[in-house]
Design a protein around this motif. Sequence first.
Motif, PDB file in Angstrom:
ATOM      1  N   ILE A 199      -8.427  -5.048  -4.057  1.00  0.00           N
ATOM      2  CA  ILE A 199      -7.169  -5.368  -3.391  1.00  0.00           C
ATOM      3  C   ILE A 199      -7.243  -6.702  -2.665  1.00  0.00           C
ATOM      4  O   ILE A 199      -8.310  -7.177  -2.287  1.00  0.00           O
ATOM      5  CB  ILE A 199      -6.756  -4.283  -2.361  1.00  0.00           C
ATOM      6  CG1 ILE A 199      -7.848  -4.100  -1.304  1.00  0.00           C
ATOM      7  CG2 ILE A 199      -6.420  -2.970  -3.015  1.00  0.00           C
ATOM      8  CD1 ILE A 199      -7.366  -4.444   0.050  1.00  0.00           C
ATOM      9  N   TYR A 248      -7.120   1.909  -1.877  1.00  0.00           N
ATOM     10  CA  TYR A 248      -6.391   1.393  -0.719  1.00  0.00           C
ATOM     11  C   TYR A 248      -5.942   2.576   0.142  1.00  0.00           C
ATOM     12  O   TYR A 248      -5.550   3.624  -0.385  1.00  0.00           O
ATOM     13  CB  TYR A 248      -5.163   0.554  -1.127  1.00  0.00           C
ATOM     14  CG  TYR A 248      -4.487  -0.081   0.066  1.00  0.00           C
ATOM     15  CD1 TYR A 248      -5.114  -1.088   0.800  1.00  0.00           C
ATOM     16  CD2 TYR A 248      -3.226   0.361   0.508  1.00  0.00           C
ATOM     17  CE1 TYR A 248      -4.518  -1.653   1.918  1.00  0.00           C
ATOM     18  CE2 TYR A 248      -2.624  -0.208   1.623  1.00  0.00           C
ATOM     19  CZ  TYR A 248      -3.280  -1.211   2.321  1.00  0.00           C
ATOM     20  OH  TYR A 248      -2.689  -1.768   3.438  1.00  0.00           O
ATOM     21  N   VAL A 270       0.208  -5.773  -0.394  1.00  0.00           N
ATOM     22  CA  VAL A 270      -1.083  -5.431  -0.980  1.00  0.00           C
ATOM     23  C   VAL A 270      -1.013  -5.612  -2.494  1.00  0.00           C
ATOM     24  O   VAL A 270      -0.139  -5.037  -3.148  1.00  0.00           O
ATOM     25  CB  VAL A 270      -1.444  -3.955  -0.661  1.00  0.00           C
ATOM     26  CG1 VAL A 270      -2.817  -3.602  -1.215  1.00  0.00           C
ATOM     27  CG2 VAL A 270      -1.378  -3.698   0.839  1.00  0.00           C
ATOM     28  N   ALA A 320      -9.365  -2.755   2.722  1.00  0.00           N
ATOM     29  CA  ALA A 320      -8.584  -1.720   2.051  1.00  0.00           C
ATOM     30  C   ALA A 320      -8.260  -0.523   2.949  1.00  0.00           C
ATOM     31  O   ALA A 320      -7.542   0.380   2.537  1.00  0.00           O
ATOM     32  CB  ALA A 320      -9.306  -1.240   0.800  1.00  0.00           C
TER      33      ALA A 320
END
Length: 381
Positions: free
Chosen positions: A257, A209, A249, A225
């Motif tokens: 994610i 991420y 998230v 991400a």
Amino acid sequence: MRILHTADWHLGRQLHSASLIDDQSHALEQLFMVIKDTRPECLIVAGDIFDRAVPPVEAVSLFNQTLSRFAADYSIPILLIAGNHDSPERIDYGSGIFAKSGVFIKGTFTAEPGVVRLADVWGDVDFTLLPYLEPPVARQVLGSPDLHTHHDALRAACTLSLAVRRPNARQVLIAHAFVDGGKESESERPLSVGGSGRVPASAFDEFHYVALGHLHEPQEISRPAVRYSGSLYKYSFSEAQHQKSFSLVELDRNGAIQVTPIPYGIKRDVRRVRGEFREILANPIAEARNDYILAEITDTAPIIDAMSQLRTIYPNALDIMRIAHAEFVAQEEAAGRRLEQNERQLFESFFRYVTNDDASAAQIAEFGRIVDELNLSKRGA
Ligand SMILES: [Mn+2]
């Protein structure tokens, strides 16, 4: 791991000379409510904490109150970096001490990567805190004369960080940069003249991420991400249509994610109203009464004391723009004209600027008469 990603607080910012500190304080109240509701395991502020290198005292106080309250009420880490508006050294103040309370701040770029090592139920998560980095700083700090572009600098910084990653740790990057393909607003200060300030999203391929700051509209770039959470508040009229949100998230055990934007209400909205001035005054929008207003008016005739009239219905009105002016200015600029003109030419030009129309022979004659009279009285004085 559940991460709450925010950015671009710009504490201390003004909108057309109006202080936004109450609006920012209100937005941070919304943040506390979101934290309470969503129970994140850490909070991110991806740069531009303050609007200026030397922020006004009320901005510093608001930041202090926010951090103190956060540390007192929630035992989760907060991760912050400096953006291009922040002073790296000032942001770093106290960071060594704050880290003991779970407040991790990285203001200046160092050769030692700023990695904060956290964990969740599934294992390790490494957070790289990469403050806004200019190529000359990267060259100097890393002793690498070949780092010319923002992309070069960012790649070098990421390589250093990834070199010290823990085996099996999921990787999160916090950065302040302009990623190619991002949508700009009017309130971001350009990182460089021309295109060299931009970096491709592919620079982040090794991160699970990427919590970005800089662009003020919430958006993802090329994959979910790689994401900008957007600014805390609408910092220009170009953002009137934005729905500001925090990004929640969920990072799963494999590093996949899922992002949920959490929209929140703002104290006063930022709004454009457009039309003939008379019509705007006659049809006030009730729910917009306290909003920050930009009136885009189509009138060409002069209006006496337009702003005070507008403020009788919208007390927080900030600006009036004549559409005809805007088009005229754009035309003049496009033509690259210089106003090395005599009084009559200046008048004709100004008349077009105000009315978007040519002055009539009678109007030019009247103007000439007034100028002659003034010149005469000047000589007589
Ligand atoms: Mn910003």
